[in-house]
Design a protein around this motif. Structure first.
Motif, PDB file in Angstrom:
ATOM      1  N   PRO A 197     -11.021   7.423  -0.912  1.00  0.00           N
ATOM      2  CA  PRO A 197     -10.270   6.495  -1.559  1.00  0.00           C
ATOM      3  C   PRO A 197      -9.311   5.952  -0.516  1.00  0.00           C
ATOM      4  N   SER A 198      -9.012   4.746  -0.905  1.00  0.00           N
ATOM      5  CA  SER A 198      -8.075   3.959   0.236  1.00  0.00           C
ATOM      6  C   SER A 198      -7.165   3.035  -0.739  1.00  0.00           C
ATOM      7  N   VAL A 199      -5.997   2.674   0.087  1.00  0.00           N
ATOM      8  CA  VAL A 199      -4.937   1.705  -0.556  1.00  0.00           C
ATOM      9  C   VAL A 199      -4.500   0.802   0.111  1.00  0.00           C
ATOM     10  N   GLU A 200      -4.093  -0.407   0.002  1.00  0.00           N
ATOM     11  CA  GLU A 200      -3.562  -1.407   0.985  1.00  0.00           C
ATOM     12  C   GLU A 200      -2.357  -1.789  -0.059  1.00  0.00           C
ATOM     13  N   GLY A 215     -11.597  10.662  -6.320  1.00  0.00           N
ATOM     14  CA  GLY A 215     -11.256   9.417  -6.659  1.00  0.00           C
ATOM     15  C   GLY A 215     -10.327   9.297  -7.686  1.00  0.00           C
ATOM     16  N   ARG A 235      -8.923   5.727  -8.847  1.00  0.00           N
ATOM     17  CA  ARG A 235      -8.694   5.378 -10.161  1.00  0.00           C
ATOM     18  C   ARG A 235      -7.434   5.956 -10.735  1.00  0.00           C
ATOM     19  N   GLU A 243      -1.506  -0.218 -10.702  1.00  0.00           N
ATOM     20  CA  GLU A 243      -1.752  -1.155  -9.823  1.00  0.00           C
ATOM     21  C   GLU A 243      -0.358  -1.604  -9.239  1.00  0.00           C
ATOM     22  N   ASP A 288      -3.416  -1.821  -4.063  1.00  0.00           N
ATOM     23  CA  ASP A 288      -4.654  -2.301  -4.109  1.00  0.00           C
ATOM     24  C   ASP A 288      -5.772  -1.064  -3.854  1.00  0.00           C
ATOM     25  N   VAL A 289      -6.301  -0.609  -4.505  1.00  0.00           N
ATOM     26  CA  VAL A 289      -6.994   0.705  -4.292  1.00  0.00           C
ATOM     27  C   VAL A 289      -8.740   0.486  -4.326  1.00  0.00           C
ATOM     28  N   SER A 290      -9.407   1.207  -3.580  1.00  0.00           N
ATOM     29  CA  SER A 290     -10.562   1.085  -3.518  1.00  0.00           C
ATOM     30  C   SER A 290     -11.261   2.699  -3.694  1.00  0.00           C
ATOM     31  N   ASP A 291     -12.297   2.959  -4.365  1.00  0.00           N
ATOM     32  CA  ASP A 291     -12.926   4.218  -4.685  1.00  0.00           C
ATOM     33  C   ASP A 291     -11.806   5.255  -5.342  1.00  0.00           C
TER      34      ASP A 291
END
Length: 271
Positions: free
Chosen positions: A66-69, A103, A90, A122, A85-88
């Motif tokens: 997982p990642s976050v911006e 994730g 939930r 989010e 703004d997250v990826s992989d």
């Protein structure tokens, strides 16, 4: 089908069923009132490293991690609108306290080194009243449902940005800013803290928007009662009840915690 073959098929089906049940979602919910403890989910590997509140790091491979911006935008009326703004990843507010699943989870927001909120989605609105005058570092860090820290190569999965406050709102809001020690209330919630034991055990309490709730908390040690999302707090003297009354004028899920001991006291669900 012969009787012997039929019995063999039944045995195989039973074996598969048991295996599937064992491989289901972890149900290791942390013991109520004992703080946020890591559960033994199958995702990643627990490290000896801990965050500021004693939550263990849960390391996963960089591939698919997982990642976050973090994006911070000034709000036209007050403070900032913060986007995670997250990826992989939930957000799973309904699973908080369960076993760690890849994730999934929630986020913590830190202002400099102080935790100011737990985030389940989010977007988050940060009022200027929560930020003292000057430039400060805002950090969003991702956590699993069992409150362990998602980590890659021994470092937490997080993102930071600077926010600068003029101090016009007078710093962090306390019990006398929109909340009061007394006054009429539609409902009173009484909680007792003894060490790490919280009674009644933390749960979710549902309210209608506009209702007033009085929180009455007695702690065996001096601490601070804080309502996340509303950014209201009041001091807890050792051995004496402290009350905080506030109007629930916004919808969502809001956690009531102690600052020093980091105990979850209850969750307010406002609809």
């Amino acid at each position: 089908m012969s009787g012997r073959l039929a019995r063999a098929v039944v045995v195989v089906l039973l074996t598969v069923g048991v295996a599937a049940g064992c491989g289901g979602r972890p149900t290791t919910h942390h013991k109520p009132g004992t703080g946020h403890q890591e559960a033994s989910g199958s995702a990643g590997r627990l490290l000896d490293r801990e965050d500021e509140s004693g939550h263990r790091y849960r390391q996963v491979d960089a591939d698919g991690a997982p990642s976050v911006e973090l994006e911070v935008r000034p709000d036209s009326s007050d403070g900032w609108n913060v986007r995670l703004d997250v990826s992989d990843f939930r957000f799973t507010p309904d699973s908080v306290g369960g076993g760690a699943l890849p994730g999934r989870g929630h986020a913590h927001l830190y202002l400099d080194d102080r935790k100011i909120a737990r985030v389940y989605g989010e977007w988050f609105h940060l009022p200027e009243s929560a930020v003292p005058k000057g430039t400060h570092r805002l950090t969003a860090r991702l956590y699993a449902d069992d409150h362990t820290v998602w980590a890659v190569d021994g470092e937490p999965v997080e993102s930071s940005a600077d926010v600068t406050s003029s101090g016009r709102a007078g710093g962090h809001a306390h019990g006398d800013a929109g909340a009061s020690a007394g006054g009429k209330a539609d409902r009173t919630v009484t909680v007792t803290v003894d060490g790490k034991n919280v009674q009644p055990p933390p749960g979710r309490l549902e309210f209608k928007r506009g209702e007033r709730v009085r929180l009455s908390v007695t702690s065996d040690r001096a601490d601070t009662l804080h309502v996340h999302g509303y950014d209201k707090e009041v001091s807890l003297p050792a051995g004496r009840a402290a009350t905080l009354t506030l109007t629930l004028d916004r919808t969502g899920l809001f956690e009531v915690e102690t600052h020093e001991s980091g105990l979850l006291l209850t969750q307010l669900v406002v609809r």
